[in-house]
Design a protein around this motif. Structure first.
Motif, PDB file in Angstrom:
ATOM      1  N   SER A 164       0.813  -1.211   0.000  1.00  0.00           N
ATOM      2  CA  SER A 164       0.000   0.000   0.000  1.00  0.00           C
ATOM      3  C   SER A 164       0.850   1.265   0.000  1.00  0.00           C
ATOM      4  O   SER A 164       0.435   2.299  -0.537  1.00  0.00           O
ATOM      5  CB  SER A 164      -0.927   0.010   1.220  1.00  0.00           C
ATOM      6  N   THR A 168       0.372   4.142  -2.736  1.00  0.00           N
ATOM      7  CA  THR A 168       0.101   5.517  -2.316  1.00  0.00           C
ATOM      8  C   THR A 168       1.069   6.498  -2.965  1.00  0.00           C
ATOM      9  O   THR A 168       0.671   7.567  -3.433  1.00  0.00           O
ATOM     10  CB  THR A 168       0.211   5.641  -0.780  1.00  0.00           C
ATOM     11  N   GLY A 301      -5.497   5.010   2.198  1.00  0.00           N
ATOM     12  CA  GLY A 301      -6.390   4.438   3.201  1.00  0.00           C
ATOM     13  C   GLY A 301      -6.044   2.988   3.479  1.00  0.00           C
ATOM     14  O   GLY A 301      -6.053   2.532   4.633  1.00  0.00           O
ATOM     15  N   ALA A 302      -5.706   2.252   2.405  1.00  0.00           N
ATOM     16  CA  ALA A 302      -5.288   0.861   2.580  1.00  0.00           C
ATOM     17  C   ALA A 302      -3.977   0.778   3.342  1.00  0.00           C
ATOM     18  O   ALA A 302      -3.768  -0.147   4.148  1.00  0.00           O
ATOM     19  CB  ALA A 302      -5.159   0.182   1.217  1.00  0.00           C
ATOM     20  N   VAL A 304      -2.803   2.915   5.718  1.00  0.00           N
ATOM     21  CA  VAL A 304      -3.083   3.150   7.134  1.00  0.00           C
ATOM     22  C   VAL A 304      -3.816   1.955   7.739  1.00  0.00           C
ATOM     23  O   VAL A 304      -3.487   1.473   8.830  1.00  0.00           O
ATOM     24  CB  VAL A 304      -3.916   4.437   7.310  1.00  0.00           C
ATOM     25  N   GLY A 305      -4.805   1.463   7.006  1.00  0.00           N
ATOM     26  CA  GLY A 305      -5.601   0.355   7.506  1.00  0.00           C
ATOM     27  C   GLY A 305      -4.812  -0.921   7.710  1.00  0.00           C
ATOM     28  O   GLY A 305      -5.107  -1.713   8.605  1.00  0.00           O
ATOM     29  N   ALA A 350     -12.758   6.639   0.629  1.00  0.00           N
ATOM     30  CA  ALA A 350     -12.608   5.964   1.923  1.00  0.00           C
ATOM     31  C   ALA A 350     -12.776   4.456   1.828  1.00  0.00           C
ATOM     32  O   ALA A 350     -12.418   3.733   2.767  1.00  0.00           O
ATOM     33  CB  ALA A 350     -13.611   6.527   2.929  1.00  0.00           C
ATOM     34  N   LEU A 353      -9.752   2.381   2.745  1.00  0.00           N
ATOM     35  CA  LEU A 353      -9.504   1.999   4.135  1.00  0.00           C
ATOM     36  C   LEU A 353     -10.149   0.651   4.439  1.00  0.00           C
ATOM     37  O   LEU A 353      -9.573  -0.186   5.140  1.00  0.00           O
ATOM     38  CB  LEU A 353     -10.053   3.074   5.080  1.00  0.00           C
ATOM     39  N   ALA A 356      -8.231  -2.457   3.217  1.00  0.00           N
ATOM     40  CA  ALA A 356      -6.903  -2.650   3.792  1.00  0.00           C
ATOM     41  C   ALA A 356      -6.539  -4.091   4.099  1.00  0.00           C
ATOM     42  O   ALA A 356      -5.506  -4.600   3.645  1.00  0.00           O
ATOM     43  CB  ALA A 356      -6.755  -1.785   5.047  1.00  0.00           C
TER      44      ALA A 356
END
Length: 429
Positions: A164, A168, A301-302, A304-305, A350, A353, A356
């Protein structure tokens, strides 16, 4: 949670012995993290290229989705023979083969750019994806054996976070490099020699980006080759194609492989057209380059997740967590499709996320107890990744017939089936 070694559930009519000894290779996990970063970033660049090629060649949504079709169909073509090649060469040499194939695909963007022909771009993507498949066949099972069996779900999710990280970073800089280089001119306004010259000039930015990637891949392949004998204790069970496909008789593995197909399809379908979605007047009404930069929020989001998920998965049932985030994705899609403006745009972003933990959790749940047949399982699951070829094409066709918002019903249906798998596989194999 974990069952004692040797136990199987009533849903598993084809028991496979407990995982064999883990591989002794201190520090090799950093190498695997780098592989996840590389193939994740290169794959996510498709989301930047698609709106560019759509404009250059005045394509419909369906035609533009052929980029993803030719990229992800490589998983169906290469998945099983790729797994057999990795078993023959070993993980490290298999990774080198994959990196060199990726480098070759990047170099093919030279003739694609010089000819400015859409089919040449599609061919380059297929060869590039062939290398990505080989690298992914190595990375997923290798990270699974580089540590205790009980933390496989968490470890694979943590490794996917580096995937991810690539997804990103690459789209953001790809949008700056590739999108918006010639303002105020579109291919639809040109014809004849002017159109050919415009396509050649604009595709130069694509070529330059992939030439840089080719150089980086050559360096990485050289480093991996130097450490090709580093892996100790590597073990593969040699099986026929029929024996490998027999894994699909296990309901847990078969259902999981189907969910990989649907998950990748849903994730890629949303990512492929999210630039066009955000550009719509009723959503964010952004120019192409600005919308392209926001792809990083979807994949971020992925990122962070996955860091959060790698910790949460040590405390809760992977299956129940999978069902929960799939339900969350459906909710966000419903909000986006039935609203406008900022809410419509950012609720769809979103969904990243919610994505993820899906791939690593589905993969590890489906492949529990495969032991020395992990390469076979990884190969079959990599075939299932061809969902990224099928679902986006269907999404593009549905969007052409209706709208980008209405077509979101397709990825929502995919997430609903994934939620069911989470509940089904909530108990250890």
């Amino acid at each position: 949670m974990a069952l004692a070694p040797g136990l199987a559930t009533s849903t598993d009519p084809l028991p496979i012995e407990e995982d064999g000894p883990q591989v002794d290779a201190p520090g090799l996990n950093y190498f695997v993290f780098a592989l996840f970063f590389i193939f994740g970033g290169i794959t996510s660049l498709n989301d930047v290229i698609i709106p560019k090629l759509k404009e250059l060649f005045t394509l419909s949504f369906f035609e533009a989705s052929l980029v993803q079709f030719w990229f992800f169909i490589a998983y169906a073509v290469v998945g099983v023979p790729g797994a057999r090649l990795v078993k023959k060469l070993g993980y490290m040499r298999g990774a080198v083969a994959g990196l060199l194939a990726m480098m070759t695909g990047c170099l093919l963007f030279i003739p694609a750019s010089q000819t400015a022909l859409f089919p040449m771009f599609l061919f380059a993507y297929f060869i590039l994806a062939t290398g990505v498949v080989l690298v992914q066949i190595v990375a997923n099972p290798l990270i699974s054996v580089l540590g205790p069996v009980r933390t496989t779900h968490s470890r694979l999710t943590f490794a996917q976070a580096f995937n991810s990280l690539g997804t990103t970073i690459f789209p953001y800089f790809g949008a700056i490099l590739i999108l918006g280089s010639i303002a105020g001119v579109t291919a639809a306004e040109l014809s004849g020699a002017q159109l050919a010259a415009y396509r050649t000039a604009e595709s130069q930015a694509i070529m330059n980006g992939y030439l840089g990637l080719a150089a980086a891949l050559a360096v990485v392949a050289g480093v991996v080759w130097l450490f090709r004998t580093r892996l100790k204790g590597e073990k593969h069970e040699h099986t026929s194609l029929a024996e490998g496909l027999a894994l699909l008789k296990r309901p847990r593995f078969g259902y999981g492989a189907a969910c990989i197909f649907l998950y990748v399809g849903a994730e890629v379908a949303i990512g492929s057209f999210i630039v066009n979605y955000l550009m719509q007047a009723e959503v964010l009404n952004l120019p192409e380059q600005s919308a392209g930069k926001l792809i990083s929020l979807y994949w971020g989001g992925a990122l962070v997740g996955r860091f959060i998920g790698s910790a949460v998965l040590r405390m809760v049932s992977p299956g129940l967590l999978l069902a929960t985030v799939a339900a969350g994705a459906i909710t966000l899609i419903a909000i986006s499709a039935n609203s406008t403006g900022t809410i419509a745009g950012y609720s769809l972003l979103a969904v990243g996320l919610m994505n993820a933990i899906m791939f690593p959790t589905i993969f590890s749940l489906a492949c529990e107890k495969l032991g020395p047949r992990a390469a076979d399982g990884s190969g079959i699951i990599n075939v299932a990744i061809c969902g990224g070829a099928v679902v986006p094409v269907l999404y593009g066709a549905l969007a052409d017939a209706t709208s980008l918002a209405f077509a979101l019903v397709l990825p929502a249906a995919c997430y609903a089936i994934i939620a069911g798998f989470g509940i089904f596989a909530r108990r250890p194999a």
